[in-house]
Every structure is written in structure tokens, then in C-alpha cells.
Design a protein around this motif. Sequence first.
Motif, PDB file in Angstrom:
ATOM      1  N   THR A 170      29.683  -1.694  12.711  1.00 51.11           N
ATOM      2  CA  THR A 170      28.342  -1.940  12.931  1.00 51.11           C
ATOM      3  C   THR A 170      27.880  -1.061  14.435  1.00 51.11           C
ATOM      4  O   THR A 170      27.052  -0.857  14.595  1.00 51.11           O
ATOM      5  N   TRP A 171      29.131  -0.954  15.097  1.00 50.73           N
ATOM      6  CA  TRP A 171      28.783  -0.648  16.602  1.00 50.73           C
ATOM      7  C   TRP A 171      30.245   0.161  17.176  1.00 50.73           C
ATOM      8  O   TRP A 171      31.125   0.066  16.458  1.00 50.73           O
ATOM      9  N   SER A 231      33.599  -4.243  12.385  1.00 51.65           N
ATOM     10  CA  SER A 231      32.522  -4.797  11.750  1.00 51.65           C
ATOM     11  C   SER A 231      31.522  -3.580  11.340  1.00 51.65           C
ATOM     12  O   SER A 231      30.606  -3.412  10.422  1.00 51.65           O
ATOM     13  N   SER A 260      21.054  -8.006   8.263  1.00 51.74           N
ATOM     14  CA  SER A 260      21.329  -7.547   9.723  1.00 51.74           C
ATOM     15  C   SER A 260      20.250  -6.465   9.961  1.00 51.74           C
ATOM     16  O   SER A 260      20.007  -6.318  11.378  1.00 51.74           O
ATOM     17  N   LYS A 279      26.424   1.693   6.604  1.00 48.60           N
ATOM     18  CA  LYS A 279      27.440   1.646   7.671  1.00 48.60           C
ATOM     19  C   LYS A 279      28.709   2.879   7.144  1.00 48.60           C
ATOM     20  O   LYS A 279      29.710   2.451   7.371  1.00 48.60           O
ATOM     21  N   LYS A 288      23.632  -6.428   4.694  1.00 47.96           N
ATOM     22  CA  LYS A 288      22.822  -5.297   5.097  1.00 47.96           C
ATOM     23  C   LYS A 288      21.440  -5.705   5.254  1.00 47.96           C
ATOM     24  O   LYS A 288      20.803  -5.411   6.514  1.00 47.96           O
ATOM     25  N   ALA A 322      21.815   1.176  16.005  1.00 53.20           N
ATOM     26  CA  ALA A 322      22.022   0.214  15.127  1.00 53.20           C
ATOM     27  C   ALA A 322      21.553   0.123  13.835  1.00 53.20           C
ATOM     28  O   ALA A 322      21.926  -0.146  12.676  1.00 53.20           O
ATOM     29  N   TYR A 344      22.887   0.616  10.138  1.00 55.13           N
ATOM     30  CA  TYR A 344      22.654  -0.506   8.929  1.00 55.13           C
ATOM     31  C   TYR A 344      21.960   0.137   7.720  1.00 55.13           C
ATOM     32  O   TYR A 344      22.384  -0.038   6.654  1.00 55.13           O
ATOM     33  N   SER A 387      18.133  -6.780  13.487  1.00 55.81           N
ATOM     34  CA  SER A 387      18.181  -5.640  14.305  1.00 55.81           C
ATOM     35  C   SER A 387      16.705  -5.148  14.677  1.00 55.81           C
ATOM     36  O   SER A 387      16.326  -5.010  15.764  1.00 55.81           O
TER      37      SER A 387
END
Length: 364
Positions: free
Chosen positions: A182-183, A180, A27, A94, A24, A86, A90, A31
Motif C-alpha cells: 500500500t505504500w 502491505s 482501506s 494494489k 480493499k 494511496a 487501493y 483513506s
Amino acid sequence: MNSSKSPGLAGFGILKNATCHTEKKISVFFSIIFMTVGILSNSLAIAILMKAYQRFRQKSKASFLLLASSLVVTDLFGHLINGAIAVFVYASDKDWIRFNQSNILCSVFGICMVFFGLCPLLLGSVMAVERCIGVTQPIFHSTKMTSKHVKMMLTMVCLFALLIALLPILRFRAYQIQASRTWCFYKTEHVEDWEDRFYLLLFSCLGLLALAISFLCNAVTGITLLRVKFKSQQRQGRSHHFEMIIQLLAIMCVSCICWSPFLVTMARIGINESRSKETCETILFALRMATWNQILDPWVYILLRKAVLKNLYKITRGCCGVHIINLHMLELSSIKNSLKVAAISESPVSSKQINLQPLSSMGQ
């Protein structure tokens, strides 16, 4: 819960079997860094391109600069919108079930991913086609490729990309949360339905087709410019063409390197159906490479400008190449002088002058 036709719960089934995880803190940090660098880079490129557009408003370079500015603006909004979503995902650990009960955020995220992914690729191909017409058919370009027509093409490209992005929503197919977490994108796991495969193949084929068109048009433009340069030594009026083709070639190379892994991966998933062996880590790595395209695009216009290239040449020449260049020029000048002397000595006029000199001296 895995049903792709129920917008409210679509995508949440993937959360139970998530196969790849991301740190986390790392990321979120990356990002934010990528989003900040992308926004700053694209903002600087927009300022440079708009200044150049004001200077070349009535010239053939204006349409190219308008298309380039639109490409950079698209990259800027892609970084801003997709990056903000995004970072929020995060930062929220998530937990899609908590903040995405109606699947609205995932749908918006998926639409933005498709739209801001296709737009730069399509705009790059349109820029290559515009330069190819400008070099090979200058009269047609000056009469038909006006600013009004360029703006119409930009509108059509954006509407087409938006239609492709909205197509699953219009067909009541929700975008899916990826493994993942994330998207969001088209369905990439256990793809069995023909329509899910169609979306993946449509996206990848359009992207690969745009890259192929860019390659062909840039090749034709480059060959034409080289032919003109070899046939005529007049370089005036052609320098801006070479500057633009260098930028286009750089844009094409960046797009091919960054987007090809993601486009090929999506195509393989669509073709292989449920037997696809693409892992979550592979897809995530290809996605991150595609994200780099929006960061590198503006630096092509920032660095590959005539003024910057001239300054870099002067610096390089002053640091390590001035003596070699001067020596080379000295050798060339001495060779030219020797050739001139040899030509004069072998000419009949010079031999007559040499024969007349003794006669004149005898007459005296």
C-alpha cells in the motif's frame, strides 16, 4: 528481482511474499475519509493563521505565524499528494506490476513519504527554537529574526528535507514497495546492506533529534515565561507568548505521540539488520499513527487560540463553575477585609486616635 540497485524491478520481489493484507473497501473508505478531513482541517487552519499573520505582520508574532502557516501548508500537501496516491493504489487493487513497470510511481511515493514526514518535524523544531530566542533574547530576535530570515530558514529546511528524500535516487537506490503493498519507503525487509540501514537510521535519527530539540527549547521558553510572570505582575505584552508556547507544547505532544512509534520502529529495523522482528502489521500501525499527526496539527491552531479558549472558559464558567467562583471570590474578599481591619486596629496611629477621642470628649 530483490536487487535494490535495479530501479526498474526494485520492490516487486516483495509482492510474492506479502505477509499482511488489508480489506480493499475498508482501506479505500478510510483513506478517503482521512484525506478529506486532513485537507479540510489544514485549509481552515491556513485561513486562521494567514488572517492572524496579516494582523501581526510587523510584530514579534509574525515570524511564528509564518512558520506555523508553512507547517500547516506542508501537512496539507502531504495529505493531498500521499492520500491521492494511496487511494489510487487501493482502487487499483494494489497491482503494482500493472501500473508501476518503470517504478516511477513508487519512487515518487517514497520521496513524498520521506519529504512530508521530515518537513513537519523539522519545522516544529525550528518553531521551538524561534520562540526560545524570542523569549530569552528579544533584542536579538527583533533585529535578526525578520521575515526575510524566516523565509530563508524555511527554504533551507525544505531543501534539506528534499535532499534526504532524493538521496536514495541520487545513489541509484530505488524505493521499495512495502509488504502491505500500500505504500513505498526505504527497504525494511531483509535489510543487510549498510546503505539501506543508513537511510533508515538517518530518517529516524533526524526525526528523533527534531523532537528532542523541540522539547528542550519549549522547556526553556516555558521556564523563562513563568519566571517573568512571577517576578512582574505586568501581563501586558506577554499573553501572546503564552498562547504560542501552549500551541508549541501541543504540537510537540502530538508529534511525539504520533511519530515516535514509527521513528523507533525504523531505527530498530536499521540497527537489528536482518534479525529485526518487526512485522508488517506493526509497521503499518506505526505508519497510520504518524499519518494522524497531519490531521491533528491544524486543530492545535484552530482550538488553542486565545479567543476560543476565552469562550470555552466563559461557557464552562456559566455551566458549572459560576457559583463556586463567586463563592470563592466572596471568601477571598471577606478575608482581605478582615486582614485590613486587623492591620488598622494594630497600627500605632489608630491607637493614638482611640486615645484622643476620650480627651476630646472631656474637653467638650
